[in-house]
Motif scaffolding. Structure first.
Motif, mmCIF file in Angstrom:
data_model
loop_
_atom_site.group_PDB
_atom_site.id
_atom_site.type_symbol
_atom_site.label_atom_id
_atom_site.label_comp_id
_atom_site.label_asym_id
_atom_site.label_seq_id
_atom_site.Cartn_x
_atom_site.Cartn_y
_atom_site.Cartn_z
ATOM 1 N N UNK A 113 3.243 10.250 40.252
ATOM 2 C CA UNK A 113 3.598 8.884 40.640
ATOM 3 C C UNK A 113 2.450 8.200 41.370
ATOM 4 N N UNK A 114 1.744 8.963 42.218
ATOM 5 C CA UNK A 114 0.598 8.392 42.921
ATOM 6 C C UNK A 114 -0.539 8.059 41.979
ATOM 7 N N UNK A 115 -0.759 8.911 40.987
ATOM 8 C CA UNK A 115 -1.812 8.661 40.007
ATOM 9 C C UNK A 115 -1.493 7.449 39.140
ATOM 10 N N UNK A 116 -0.218 7.270 38.845
ATOM 11 C CA UNK A 116 0.204 6.146 38.005
ATOM 12 C C UNK A 116 0.387 4.857 38.801
ATOM 13 N N UNK A 117 0.180 4.926 40.118
ATOM 14 C CA UNK A 117 0.416 3.758 40.989
ATOM 15 C C UNK A 117 1.866 3.291 40.911
ATOM 16 N N UNK A 118 2.777 4.220 40.710
ATOM 17 C CA UNK A 118 4.185 3.855 40.592
ATOM 18 C C UNK A 118 4.779 3.658 41.986
ATOM 19 N N UNK A 119 5.479 2.540 42.170
ATOM 20 C CA UNK A 119 6.094 2.235 43.466
ATOM 21 C C UNK A 119 7.570 1.915 43.261
ATOM 22 N N UNK A 120 8.382 2.036 44.315
ATOM 23 C CA UNK A 120 9.816 1.739 44.195
ATOM 24 C C UNK A 120 10.070 0.254 43.956
ATOM 25 N N UNK A 121 11.246 -0.042 43.458
ATOM 26 C CA UNK A 121 11.660 -1.423 43.243
ATOM 27 C C UNK A 121 11.633 -2.182 44.568
ATOM 28 N N UNK A 122 11.021 -3.360 44.560
ATOM 29 C CA UNK A 122 10.970 -4.186 45.759
ATOM 30 C C UNK A 122 9.922 -3.767 46.770
ATOM 31 N N UNK A 123 9.026 -2.875 46.387
ATOM 32 C CA UNK A 123 8.035 -2.335 47.323
ATOM 33 C C UNK A 123 7.159 -3.429 47.927
ATOM 34 N N UNK A 124 6.600 -4.288 47.096
ATOM 35 C CA UNK A 124 5.673 -5.310 47.599
ATOM 36 C C UNK A 124 6.394 -6.318 48.495
ATOM 37 N N UNK A 125 7.650 -6.614 48.182
ATOM 38 C CA UNK A 125 8.445 -7.498 49.042
ATOM 39 C C UNK A 125 8.626 -6.877 50.424
ATOM 40 N N UNK A 126 8.820 -5.571 50.452
ATOM 41 C CA UNK A 126 9.025 -4.890 51.728
ATOM 42 C C UNK A 126 7.738 -4.856 52.556
ATOM 43 N N UNK A 127 6.598 -4.723 51.885
ATOM 44 C CA UNK A 127 5.331 -4.783 52.617
ATOM 45 C C UNK A 127 5.162 -6.164 53.240
ATOM 46 N N UNK A 128 5.547 -7.196 52.513
ATOM 47 C CA UNK A 128 5.497 -8.561 53.051
ATOM 48 C C UNK A 128 6.371 -8.666 54.304
ATOM 49 N N UNK A 129 7.566 -8.104 54.228
ATOM 50 C CA UNK A 129 8.489 -8.157 55.364
ATOM 51 C C UNK A 129 7.941 -7.392 56.567
#
Length: 272
Positions: free
Chosen positions: A110-126
């Motif tokens: 998952x780390x190699x594929x840059x796979x992140x959970x649903x809504x990950x970038x929104x949570x970083x914003x928060x």
């Protein structure tokens, strides 16, 4: 030997220069220093197979903002595989939460594929909304400002900025632990709306604290001596009483209780 995506080598194809000649030139210029023409041929096969898989099974690419087509592998093995075997290997690697995989292997993939959970970038914003001095990881700083002023939560540029912040992380399994940590920080802040960080959130420091606590428990409960290697931590399930998320959560809460946060303006306990 199972191949995994190379975390340092990445071929990016511009949407504005997508002619076959340009793409071929990019592949050969990037691959030749790493493995010569046979590496370039392999990369072309990967691009073709990825295109086919995206068309037929787009769900396998859920949570991936970028596709890395570089590979770290045992050359004598993968170069001898047929195109159909390469395609099957890709399908196997892309399967999320494949049964039978160890947690270490899951995190590596998952780390190699840059796979992140649903809504990950929104949570970083928060998180940034509650962190005046931003987020620090692997020597990269994601500042609160001007990020929040110049961008919006849902725009692609912000997601790309988050990925750029994570790019210095070398080990894919460590990257995935950082992703898990960011999700934990988001949940902790979500459940404690009266709190916000006053200092930079040092993700590497929080992982270090979580790993130290993990080692103490292993020493106390299992008699295992402390080790420098984090492999056992990477191979621990995310959830559960002694899961990685519990140690990460504890590290975050300890930092909060040590005074690295301040009551926010909407704190219901504040007397005006």
């Amino acid at each position: 030997m199972i191949a995994k995506a190379d975390f340092k080598f990445e071929s990016c194809f511009s949407a504005y220069n997508n002619s076959s000649g340009v793409i071929q030139g990019i592949i050969y210029s990037k691959c030749s220093p790493h493995g010569g023409q046979r590496e370039a041929v392999l990369q072309q096969e990967l691009v073709i197979h990825i295109g086919w898989i995206i068309s037929n099974s787009p769900e396998l690419f859920s949570g991936m903002l970028k596709i890395r087509v570089g590979w770290r592998h045992a050359p004598q093995d993968i170069y001898q595989l047929s195109p159909s075997d390469i395609k099957q290997l890709l399908l196997d690697v892309l399967q999320p939460q494949h049964t039978g995989r160890s947690w270490l292997n899951r995190r590596q993939i998952d780390g190699s594929l840059n796979r992140v959970p649903l809504g990950f970038y929104d949570r970083v914003w928060q998180i940034l909304e509650r962190t005046a001095n931003g987020i620090l990881v692997a020597g990269n700083h994601l500042p609160q400002q001007p990020t929040l002023s110049d961008m919006t939560m849902y725009e692609m540029n912000f997601s790309l900025l988050v990925e750029a912040t994570l790019k210095n992380i070398v080990l894919p399994e460590y990257r995935q632990i950082i992703v898990e940590l960011l999700m934990v920080v988001s949940v902790v802040l979500e459940r404690n709306p009266e709190l916000e960080f006053t200092e930079k959130v040092d993700l590497d420091g929080l992982v270090k604290e979580a790993f130290s606590d993990f080692q103490k428990d292993r020493s106390r409960l299992e008699g295992i001596e402390k080790q420098d290697s984090m492999e056992a931590f990477y191979n621990t399930p995310a959830v559960g009483q002694r899961g990685t998320s519990s140690y990460l959560t504890k590290a975050v809460m300890i930092q909060l209780l040590q005074g690295d946060v301040k009551p926010c303006k909407d704190d219901p306990c504040t007397v005006s």
